[in-house]
Design a protein around this motif. Sequence first.
Motif, PDB file in Angstrom:
ATOM      1  N   ALA A  38       0.827  -1.209   0.000  1.00 23.23           N
ATOM      2  CA  ALA A  38       0.000   0.000   0.000  1.00 23.23           C
ATOM      3  C   ALA A  38       0.860   1.257   0.000  1.00 23.23           C
ATOM      4  O   ALA A  38       0.583   2.224  -0.730  1.00 23.23           O
ATOM      5  N   THR A  39       1.919   1.259   0.792  1.00 18.94           N
ATOM      6  CA  THR A  39       2.792   2.435   0.870  1.00 18.94           C
ATOM      7  C   THR A  39       3.528   2.666  -0.447  1.00 18.94           C
ATOM      8  O   THR A  39       3.649   3.808  -0.913  1.00 18.94           O
ATOM      9  N   ALA A  40       4.027   1.590  -1.047  1.00 21.53           N
ATOM     10  CA  ALA A  40       4.729   1.735  -2.322  1.00 21.53           C
ATOM     11  C   ALA A  40       3.809   2.321  -3.388  1.00 21.53           C
ATOM     12  O   ALA A  40       4.195   3.232  -4.140  1.00 21.53           O
ATOM     13  N   LEU A  41       2.580   1.829  -3.465  1.00 19.33           N
ATOM     14  CA  LEU A  41       1.637   2.348  -4.461  1.00 19.33           C
ATOM     15  C   LEU A  41       1.241   3.788  -4.141  1.00 19.33           C
ATOM     16  O   LEU A  41       1.066   4.604  -5.060  1.00 19.33           O
TER      17      LEU A  41
ATOM     18  N   GLU B  16       1.969   5.523   9.229  1.00 18.69           N
ATOM     19  CA  GLU B  16       1.326   4.364   9.862  1.00 18.69           C
ATOM     20  C   GLU B  16       2.070   3.080   9.505  1.00 18.69           C
ATOM     21  O   GLU B  16       2.270   2.208  10.357  1.00 18.69           O
ATOM     22  N   TYR B  17       2.467   2.967   8.242  1.00 12.58           N
ATOM     23  CA  TYR B  17       3.233   1.784   7.829  1.00 12.58           C
ATOM     24  C   TYR B  17       4.565   1.701   8.568  1.00 12.58           C
ATOM     25  O   TYR B  17       4.944   0.641   9.079  1.00 12.58           O
ATOM     26  N   ILE B  18       5.265   2.828   8.639  1.00  7.13           N
ATOM     27  CA  ILE B  18       6.605   2.816   9.247  1.00  7.13           C
ATOM     28  C   ILE B  18       6.547   2.497  10.746  1.00  7.13           C
ATOM     29  O   ILE B  18       7.356   1.716  11.259  1.00  7.13           O
ATOM     30  N   SER B  19       5.588   3.081  11.440  1.00  6.12           N
ATOM     31  CA  SER B  19       5.550   2.919  12.897  1.00  6.12           C
ATOM     32  C   SER B  19       4.841   1.642  13.340  1.00  6.12           C
ATOM     33  O   SER B  19       5.255   1.011  14.325  1.00  6.12           O
ATOM     34  N   LYS B  20       3.823   1.232  12.619  1.00  5.13           N
ATOM     35  CA  LYS B  20       2.988   0.130  13.093  1.00  5.13           C
ATOM     36  C   LYS B  20       3.315  -1.206  12.439  1.00  5.13           C
ATOM     37  O   LYS B  20       3.277  -2.257  13.114  1.00  5.13           O
ATOM     38  N   PHE B  21       3.616  -1.204  11.142  1.00  6.46           N
ATOM     39  CA  PHE B  21       3.724  -2.463  10.400  1.00  6.46           C
ATOM     40  C   PHE B  21       5.162  -2.837  10.036  1.00  6.46           C
ATOM     41  O   PHE B  21       5.518  -4.006  10.060  1.00  6.46           O
ATOM     42  N   ARG B  22       5.985  -1.859   9.671  1.00  3.54           N
ATOM     43  CA  ARG B  22       7.313  -2.164   9.148  1.00  3.54           C
ATOM     44  C   ARG B  22       8.188  -2.953  10.121  1.00  3.54           C
ATOM     45  O   ARG B  22       8.965  -3.826   9.687  1.00  3.54           O
TER      46      ARG B  22
END
Length: 640
Positions: free
Chosen positions: A439-442, A504-510
């Motif tokens: 999602a982040t890449a797109l 959100e991606y960096i802090s929660k999922f990455r």
Amino acid sequence: MIYWYKSSRIAASRRFPRTDNGNHRKMSFEQLPLPLEPPPASSLRAPSFAEALDLIPTWEDVPATRRRDMASALKGAARIIGQPEATIPCDVPWLNQRLFAKRPAVAGTARARFANIVSLVRATLRRLALHTPPRRGHADLPEAWRAVLEVLPDGPGRSCLRGFARFCAGRGLLPAQVNDEAVADYAAEDSRTRLSASSANRARTVATAWNAAVRAGHPGWPPHELASLRRRETYVLPIEAFPESFREDFELYRQRISRTDETGRRRARFVTRGAGGPKIRLRPRTISTRLFCVRQAGSILVREGLPAEELRSLRDLVEPSDRAGLVLDWIADRHAAKHGLGENAEVKGGQISQVAETLRQVAVHHVRLAGPDLAAVKEFANAVKRRPGDGMSPKVLQRLRRLIQRRPRALLLHLPDELMAEARAERRPVVAARLALWATALEILMFCPLRVGSLLELRLDRNLQRLDPRTGRLTRLVLYPDNVKNKEPLDWPVPPRSAALIDEYISKFRPAVADVDNPYVFPGEDGAGARSYTGLSGRLTRLIADYCEVDVHLHLVRHLAAWRYLKEYPGRYEDVRRLLGHRDIRTTQAFYIAFESEASAVRFDGIILREKQATRTIAAAAWAGRRKARRGGKAPGGTS
């Protein structure tokens, strides 16, 4: 011509004798002779889908609903393939190459419906004796094979090896006698007789399952492993297949273009041409492409009959220059055959251009070729190179036109939000992190159309900048010259909505998929370094196909950005040049002039429509007068 069909009651060959005028006279199914054995495969001609559709209603032992479903499946398969039923043969290898070429969503078919179509097409092919019959279990196998299969746990590996065991048992092979040749024969037979998307990888799958059983140490399982074959057979030979002198020159070429020594250590950053290396450092992907093209050229020459012993150095690839021409001719012919082009079709760009440019650079910089041979190699490279004025290739333009349709375009624009919503709902941390990563890449590609290589090099500590210390929110995306293909730096504002998704991606999922000290935004599959080009591009391409129902490559997102901008601001090519980072505005104009032509055609259609509206009364009165004249017996123009 002989057709081979099979009924539940009889099996017969269907022959169409010729009449006196040369046409074929059809015979009823009941009139056909009953052969004792099927004719050899070389004498069979598979019927077409249209002929199979004519036969299905005659299978009275099949329920009417089943017959209707089988006919519907053949029509659905024809729509997916994109050809009329009369041109599609009931030939398993032919169908394997085309029915699974597109993902179901791209063909406008749900996955469940596609699986149902494949199952019913298989049933039809079995009815025609053109597909292997369904077999379950291993009770019918010899004792030796039953014994080894029963020690395996139930699952895909056991199911895969069961089919291989049945093939070997039919040829009198015991488990201890299985070798790589048996696997290759089984894969060839499987691809000829079984309709499946995995038929092309059957040899690798069998070898992997066999070797897993060996390593697991199951009692009674043969101890020898099988060669793990490639997923796709390649004609490019390994470097070890060439003479030692060629390999030594190949290593010198690698050191020169990578600017390293024999130990792999980098040489000085600033070098002159006299040092033998390129003026700027090449990207690792560029280096690997150049090295592969050298092996590719040498392999083609060997394939065309040149003994490998005659390739003593890289000079032998370009001197005499006829060898370079032979290599490019072979690639052009292969491309034309693959895409159904004519013998004299012009082939430019892509693979042939990469090989030609590599041979040119070898001739100019590595072997210092001179004279007519050098001139010929340069001419070859110029002939197949795509120029800025060539614009998009027809294939890329066709894909782009499908993507800019309203539905797929809308789905693509909202795909990052959909993937992130799925990530939030996913309970498995690693799966959720991967969804958020895609999602982040797109999302980044939507607001900043980067090249894939630049996207992969994004770092948390360098390229993502947070200028407001109070909020700490991501505000700018900065790319330096070494991050960009044309060395033009890029400083791009990040919209607040996109910044929230990225944060959100960096802090929660990455953290679930990245090592603690990994600085890259998109970490590699093992958590270290950056994700591979193929890993990111391939996965995003499949996601777009599944969710947006279009077949694209990731670079097409850049073309979409140009189309969106020019649609809103026609003629502003300088803005698009800056948007995409082109050095020369002529490149931008050549690639996207087609958009202007399309807009001009739409405007012209509007002019014609308005003119037709304005002259409708005049034309109606004139046509009414002509009709009245005809009823009065007068010919048009006032003559009787």
